[in-house]
Design a protein around this motif. Structure first.
Motif, PDB file in Angstrom:
ATOM      1  N   GLY A  93     -45.637   1.646 -34.086  1.00  0.00           N
ATOM      2  CA  GLY A  93     -44.535   0.751 -34.377  1.00  0.00           C
ATOM      3  C   GLY A  93     -44.671  -0.060 -35.637  1.00  0.00           C
ATOM      4  N   LYS A  94     -45.707   0.196 -36.454  1.00  0.00           N
ATOM      5  CA  LYS A  94     -45.935  -0.587 -37.665  1.00  0.00           C
ATOM      6  C   LYS A  94     -46.159   0.333 -38.860  1.00  0.00           C
ATOM      7  N   TYR A  95     -45.899  -0.215 -40.045  1.00  0.00           N
ATOM      8  CA  TYR A  95     -46.197   0.505 -41.280  1.00  0.00           C
ATOM      9  C   TYR A  95     -47.640   0.199 -41.674  1.00  0.00           C
ATOM     10  N   GLU A  96     -48.486   1.222 -41.665  1.00  0.00           N
ATOM     11  CA  GLU A  96     -49.869   1.021 -42.078  1.00  0.00           C
ATOM     12  C   GLU A  96     -50.021   1.070 -43.588  1.00  0.00           C
ATOM     13  N   TYR A  97     -49.037   1.567 -44.261  1.00  0.00           N
ATOM     14  CA  TYR A  97     -49.063   1.613 -45.724  1.00  0.00           C
ATOM     15  C   TYR A  97     -48.284   0.427 -46.280  1.00  0.00           C
ATOM     16  N   SER A  98     -48.448   0.186 -47.562  1.00  0.00           N
ATOM     17  CA  SER A  98     -47.726  -0.896 -48.228  1.00  0.00           C
ATOM     18  C   SER A  98     -46.323  -0.414 -48.591  1.00  0.00           C
ATOM     19  N   VAL A  99     -45.316  -1.143 -48.116  1.00  0.00           N
ATOM     20  CA  VAL A  99     -43.931  -0.776 -48.398  1.00  0.00           C
ATOM     21  C   VAL A  99     -43.642  -0.887 -49.889  1.00  0.00           C
ATOM     22  N   THR A 100     -44.219  -1.890 -50.546  1.00  0.00           N
ATOM     23  CA  THR A 100     -43.957  -2.083 -51.976  1.00  0.00           C
ATOM     24  C   THR A 100     -44.574  -0.965 -52.823  1.00  0.00           C
ATOM     25  N   LEU A 153     -37.591  10.102 -41.481  1.00  0.00           N
ATOM     26  CA  LEU A 153     -38.920  10.049 -42.086  1.00  0.00           C
ATOM     27  C   LEU A 153     -39.477   8.632 -42.107  1.00  0.00           C
ATOM     28  N   ILE A 154     -38.607   7.630 -42.314  1.00  0.00           N
ATOM     29  CA  ILE A 154     -39.079   6.243 -42.295  1.00  0.00           C
ATOM     30  C   ILE A 154     -39.612   5.885 -40.920  1.00  0.00           C
ATOM     31  N   GLN A 187     -34.474  -1.945 -46.153  1.00  0.00           N
ATOM     32  CA  GLN A 187     -34.284  -0.788 -45.287  1.00  0.00           C
ATOM     33  C   GLN A 187     -35.534  -0.466 -44.477  1.00  0.00           C
ATOM     34  N   TYR A 188     -36.701  -0.942 -44.929  1.00  0.00           N
ATOM     35  CA  TYR A 188     -37.908  -0.761 -44.124  1.00  0.00           C
ATOM     36  C   TYR A 188     -37.944  -1.765 -42.978  1.00  0.00           C
ATOM     37  N   TYR A 189     -37.609  -3.021 -43.268  1.00  0.00           N
ATOM     38  CA  TYR A 189     -37.733  -4.070 -42.264  1.00  0.00           C
ATOM     39  C   TYR A 189     -36.632  -4.018 -41.216  1.00  0.00           C
ATOM     40  N   ILE A 190     -35.516  -3.402 -41.535  1.00  0.00           N
ATOM     41  CA  ILE A 190     -34.425  -3.339 -40.569  1.00  0.00           C
ATOM     42  C   ILE A 190     -34.782  -2.450 -39.385  1.00  0.00           C
ATOM     43  N   PHE A 191     -35.778  -1.567 -39.560  1.00  0.00           N
ATOM     44  CA  PHE A 191     -36.156  -0.675 -38.468  1.00  0.00           C
ATOM     45  C   PHE A 191     -36.923  -1.405 -37.364  1.00  0.00           C
ATOM     46  N   ALA A 192     -37.208  -2.699 -37.576  1.00  0.00           N
ATOM     47  CA  ALA A 192     -37.767  -3.497 -36.491  1.00  0.00           C
ATOM     48  C   ALA A 192     -36.698  -3.819 -35.447  1.00  0.00           C
ATOM     49  N   TYR A 193     -35.440  -3.598 -35.796  1.00  0.00           N
ATOM     50  CA  TYR A 193     -34.331  -3.973 -34.917  1.00  0.00           C
ATOM     51  C   TYR A 193     -33.436  -2.795 -34.535  1.00  0.00           C
ATOM     52  N   VAL A 194     -33.481  -1.697 -35.269  1.00  0.00           N
ATOM     53  CA  VAL A 194     -32.627  -0.548 -34.961  1.00  0.00           C
ATOM     54  C   VAL A 194     -33.439   0.733 -35.023  1.00  0.00           C
ATOM     55  N   ASP A 195     -32.898   1.788 -34.381  1.00  0.00           N
ATOM     56  CA  ASP A 195     -33.526   3.097 -34.470  1.00  0.00           C
ATOM     57  C   ASP A 195     -32.875   3.889 -35.603  1.00  0.00           C
ATOM     58  N   ALA A 196     -33.315   5.145 -35.776  1.00  0.00           N
ATOM     59  CA  ALA A 196     -32.827   5.945 -36.903  1.00  0.00           C
ATOM     60  C   ALA A 196     -31.313   6.175 -36.855  1.00  0.00           C
ATOM     61  N   PRO A 197     -30.736   6.603 -35.706  1.00  0.00           N
ATOM     62  CA  PRO A 197     -29.280   6.784 -35.674  1.00  0.00           C
ATOM     63  C   PRO A 197     -28.526   5.469 -35.890  1.00  0.00           C
ATOM     64  N   GLY A 198     -29.032   4.375 -35.290  1.00  0.00           N
ATOM     65  CA  GLY A 198     -28.379   3.090 -35.475  1.00  0.00           C
ATOM     66  C   GLY A 198     -28.403   2.637 -36.920  1.00  0.00           C
ATOM     67  N   TYR A 199     -29.519   2.915 -37.598  1.00  0.00           N
ATOM     68  CA  TYR A 199     -29.626   2.573 -39.017  1.00  0.00           C
ATOM     69  C   TYR A 199     -28.567   3.296 -39.837  1.00  0.00           C
TER      70      TYR A 199
END
Length: 344
Positions: free
Chosen positions: A67-74, A59-60, A131-143
């Protein structure tokens, strides 16, 4: 508050998880209704956590646009804490209606009891943002695979802080589990053994340490008063979570929230993600109340396998031979851990 004080207060309830584990191997006729209820409740919350965690990373990733979050993560994190708080209050309202207000389910409390909740709330805030910013470097299974680094950190902290002994088989199972997760991430088409860049590993290690310490400390808090209703304990934890996330909004996204609105960039998937995170958080606290952190990390490890399988259909993820071998090793580790519990 020092953990030693928590541990001293928890001695009366420290045997609760062991009571549930002692059911293993006994005939059903020899198990009383109370023990059966505990076992059933533990099984339900563990399965719920596994399925909720398996869909969390998906879902994340799905909530991104281009490739970007258009909503505010906080604001998303604040919404998660607010929803968890609301669900806890709703559960308490139902309990008050059916059973009345008692010493164990009333919200009124002491400063000593409430004073321990800001620590895990702050740790979870930092971990959830990472956990939001780590998805800039890994995909869902890798996460999901990298998340299992907290198996070792949780096992070590579980032994150091809670003073709970693990059998040699269980420690071996931890090592095998990590080896299985690493094997599952091998990319045969790449020259590098691990395809995750250094930044992703750094974030994963920090997340593992934060998650491990926050989880063990939260278990100590929850179990220090076994009779205390879990929804009351959750409520106070989530209140501080809301407070810290509100501070994060002011520091990081104040201008964006004021100019675009609190829910700017939200979509249906974002709402589903927030609901998933809220239910996952409640499931985690339930597992800590009725089981322990070790059960939690094994549950999330199994969730990794489910995430990878679902990602085949959603993101075109290919299951390599290395993944199947790693998954087999993970399954063996789970089995060895269950044997280790019996022999402990």
């Amino acid at each position: 508050m020092e953990y030693r004080k928590l541990k001293d207060q928890d001695q009366d309830g420290a045997s609760a998880p062991e009571d549930v584990e002692s059911l293993r191997g006994k005939p059903i006729s020899a198990v009383g209704p109370v023990e059966r209820t505990k076992w059933k409740r533990k099984s339900i919350v563990t399965l719920a956590l596994t399925f909720l965690t398996s869909s969390q990373a998906i879902l994340i990733v799905w909530s991104k646009r281009a490739g970007k979050y258009e909503y505010s993560v906080t604001t998303a994190n604040f919404s998660v804490e607010a929803l968890k708080c609301a669900l806890s209050l709703a559960a308490l309202a139902r309990i008050w209606s059916n059973e009345g207000v008692t010493e164990d389910n009333r919200l009124s409390t002491t400063l000593d009891e409430v004073g321990v909740y800001p620590i895990p709330a702050l740790l979870y805030l930092v971990k959830n943002l990472l956990q939001y910013y780590i998805f800039a470097y890994v995909d869902a299974p890798g996460y999901q695979i990298l998340k299992n680094l907290n198996i070792i950190s949780t096992g070590v902290l579980y032994r150091i802080i809670l003073k709970r002994k693990l059998s040699e088989i269980q420690w071996a199972a931890f090592i095998i589990l990590c080896a299985g997760c690493t094997t599952a991430q091998l990319n045969p088409k790449s020259d590098s053994v691990l395809q995750t860049p250094l930044q992703g590993w750094v974030m994963a290690i920090v997340m593992a340490l934060l998650s491990g310490f926050a989880g063990v400390y939260t278990e100590a808090i929850i179990k220090k008063r076994p009779s205390r209703n879990i929804n009351v304990q959750n409520f106070w934890l989530y209140v501080f979570g809301m407070a810290f996330n509100a501070v994060a909004i002011v520091i990081q996204d104040f201008d964006a929230v004021m100019n675009k609105g609190f829910f700017h960039g939200y979509s249906f998937i974002t709402v589903l993600m927030i609901l998933n995170h809220a239910l996952s958080g409640i499931a985690v606290s339930m597992v800590m109340k009725y089981a322990d952190n070790i059960v939690k990390v094994y549950s999330t490890s199994v969730a990794m396998l489910l995430t990878a399988v679902v990602s085949v259909f959603l993101f075109g993820f290919h299951l390599s031979l290395a993944f199947f071998l790693g998954s087999t090793v993970v399954s063996v580790a789970v089995y060895l851990h269950s044997i280790g519990k019996v022999q402990r």
